[in-house]
Design a protein around this motif. Structure first.
Motif, short mmCIF file in Angstrom:
data_model
loop_
_atom_site.label_atom_id
_atom_site.label_comp_id
_atom_site.label_asym_id
_atom_site.label_seq_id
_atom_site.Cartn_x
_atom_site.Cartn_y
_atom_site.Cartn_z
N ALA A 274 0.86 -1.19 0.00
CA ALA A 274 0.00 0.00 0.00
C ALA A 274 0.89 1.23 0.00
O ALA A 274 2.07 1.18 0.39
CB ALA A 274 -0.93 0.02 1.22
N GLY A 275 0.32 2.34 -0.42
CA GLY A 275 1.03 3.61 -0.38
C GLY A 275 2.26 3.63 -1.26
O GLY A 275 2.22 3.24 -2.42
N ARG B 243 4.06 1.19 -9.33
CA ARG B 243 3.52 2.28 -10.14
C ARG B 243 2.91 1.68 -11.41
O ARG B 243 3.58 1.49 -12.42
CB ARG B 243 4.61 3.28 -10.49
N THR C 197 -5.65 5.03 -10.41
CA THR C 197 -4.42 4.41 -9.91
C THR C 197 -4.77 3.30 -8.93
O THR C 197 -5.87 3.25 -8.38
CB THR C 197 -3.52 5.44 -9.19
N THR C 198 -3.83 2.40 -8.72
CA THR C 198 -3.98 1.37 -7.71
C THR C 198 -3.34 1.87 -6.42
O THR C 198 -2.20 2.32 -6.43
CB THR C 198 -3.30 0.06 -8.15
N SER C 199 -4.07 1.80 -5.33
CA SER C 199 -3.58 2.37 -4.08
C SER C 199 -3.19 1.34 -3.03
O SER C 199 -2.45 1.65 -2.11
CB SER C 199 -4.63 3.31 -3.48
N ALA C 200 -3.70 0.10 -3.13
CA ALA C 200 -3.35 -0.93 -2.14
C ALA C 200 -3.67 -2.31 -2.72
O ALA C 200 -4.50 -2.46 -3.62
CB ALA C 200 -4.13 -0.71 -0.85
N GLU D 294 -8.19 3.69 -6.90
CA GLU D 294 -8.52 5.08 -6.59
C GLU D 294 -8.85 5.83 -7.88
O GLU D 294 -8.02 5.89 -8.79
CB GLU D 294 -7.35 5.76 -5.87
N ARG E 213 -9.87 9.45 -9.31
CA ARG E 213 -9.90 10.89 -9.00
C ARG E 213 -10.41 11.64 -10.25
O ARG E 213 -9.80 11.55 -11.32
CB ARG E 213 -8.51 11.38 -8.62
N THR F 126 -12.70 12.07 -5.20
CA THR F 126 -11.93 10.83 -5.14
C THR F 126 -12.82 9.69 -4.66
O THR F 126 -13.47 9.81 -3.61
CB THR F 126 -10.72 10.97 -4.21
N THR G 236 -12.69 5.52 -3.84
CA THR G 236 -11.85 4.33 -3.66
C THR G 236 -12.74 3.10 -3.68
O THR G 236 -13.73 3.02 -2.93
CB THR G 236 -11.08 4.39 -2.34
#
Length: 432
Positions: free
Chosen positions: A186-187, A192, A212-215, A256, A258, A268, A270
């Protein structure tokens, strides 16, 4: 102590340049053969046995699946290098005599097994097919041609994809290369994944949106709250069981979205997506999320869908509790041919074998077996593991050649080492 023939070969090596001489002697050393043999056998054992392999698969350095372990280049290189070392050692250590013919034949068979088996692992097909269940209330033979269209795709264990459908357009499939398998991220630790840079996705969502993928959770549970939000909880490491399937079946991916609003602000959203092991002919997402500025967006996280070389049906009887798998090839016009029927026993880890005719007129053997737990995801589909590539005619030919070489070596050794009868002498001393 080397035999006289090999001793002469070593003496002849003295006239070679140093690096060439060291390489030649190293390739004909017993230590080299032992080390490469241990590497090949150990690698296959780690990949095949979950008790040992599960820790290697899930190690962050590898982070792979069983099928990927066997198809990667280290096994191929080690097996082919071992084959080359065995051939070179035989040519240097064994003199070209009739009594060594069996040994050369055995070496040829062993080399055939090493090369063909490693190539079969490298090129094998492994995946999960979620075959729709057609129930039957009687014992009568089912007419498979009267059933809905059979399944013709399977979920590949190597690749996973994200399917997005927005603004009423067609579904767009985005490869998820670099996504972890067994490790939660995550984070900043998240790979990327440039989803929005995909040209097809840009035309679907527009440039006012970033996806984007967030976790990512390798094994977890997803809870839907009353207010529409989602909570994802990872399973504790000691309670994870991720070896019954070729990939983590309980994986979760956070996406995510946005979006730039007309008033200058941003919105945003999720969305947590559970992994969908089912592989069907349809790529339309099953889940839709409301996203301000985009409307209802369909999302799906699943294995990459690959096409089968044959069609599959499944019949599950109620009266006799029997499950039958039907497989059928197609003719050049695409029409289904007469199917073959296989009985699947839920209590036995028994694979059925189907020889499919490929488009190039060559045949390929596929092994299919039931996958425990996959049918818990959907009551309407039956999980069948598809595996090919491990059945190679050169493997059997190599084994037969190796056994024949060993037998021939024993026969020649016995025949050529028999003592010749001594001539007998008569009473007058003359030989008779």
């Amino acid at each position: 102590m080397p035999n006289p023939h090999y001793q002469r070969v070593l003496e002849q090596d003295l006239g070679l340049p140093g690096p060439v001489r060291w390489l030649s002697r190293g390739m004909s050393s017993w230590w080299t053969i032992f080390m490469l043999s241990g590497l090949v056998v150990g690698y296959v054992a780690v990949a095949q046995v979950p008790l040992m392999g599960r820790y290697i698969w899930q190690w962050r350095l590898f982070d792979t699946t069983q099928a990927e372990m066997l198809s990667k280049w280290p096994l191929l290189v080690a097996a082919w290098l071992l084959a080359a070392v065995i051939v070179w050692s035989a040519l240097r250590r064994l003199p070209w005599r009739a009594d060594n013919l069996g040994a050369f034949v055995a070496v040829l068979g062993l080399v055939m097994v090493l090369i063909s088996q490693s190539w079969a692992f490298h090129s094998q097909t492994v995946g999960i097919a979620a075959v729709p269940i057609h129930e039957s209330t009687g014992n009568a033979e089912i007419d498979v041609f009267s059933l809905p269209p059979p399944i013709t795709t399977y979920g590949d264990t190597h690749d996973r994809v994200l399917v997005i459908m927005a603004r009423g357009g067609a579904p767009v499939t985005i490869p998820l290369e670099g996504l972890p398998r067994w490790n939660d991220t995550a984070g900043d630790a998240m790979p990327r994944l440039k989803l929005h840079d995909n040209p097809r996705l840009s035309t679907v969502v527009g440039f006012g949106t970033r996806i984007t993928t967030s976790a990512y959770i390798a094994d977890g549970a997803l809870t839907e709250n009353d207010d529409g939000t989602q909570d994802a909880e990872p399973t504790e490491a000691g309670f994870r069981d991720m070896t019954s399937l070729p990939y983590p079946a309980n994986a979760l991916l956070a996406l995510e979205i946005r979006t730039d609003l007309d008033d200058g602000g941003t919105q945003t959203t999720t969305a947590w997506l559970p992994f969908e092991p089912q592989a069907t002919d349809s790529v339309v997402p099953k889940q839709f999320f409301p996203v301000e500025g985009l409307g209802s967006v369909g999302l799906s996280f699943r294995p990459a869908s690959k096409k089968l070389q044959f069609a599959l049906w499944l019949q599950e009887g109620r009266s006799n509790n029997a499950s039958y798998l039907y497989a059928s090839d197609r003719d050049p016009e695409g029409r289904l041919l007469q199917p073959e029927r296989f009985g699947l026993d839920e209590t036995l880890d028994k694979a059925v074998r189907y020889r499919a005719i490929m488009e190039n007129k060559k045949s390929k053997v596929f092994e299919m077996r039931r996958v425990d737990g996959i049918n818990q995801i959907s009551d309407t589909h039956y999980g069948v593991e598809i595996r090919s590539g491990t059945s190679n005619p050169f493997i059997l030919a190599g084994l037969i050649t190796f056994v024949m070489g060993v037998i021939l070596d024993r026969v020649l050794d016995w025949f050529l080492s028999r003592p010749k009868p001594k001539p007998t002498t008569g009473g007058d001393g003359a030989a008779t």
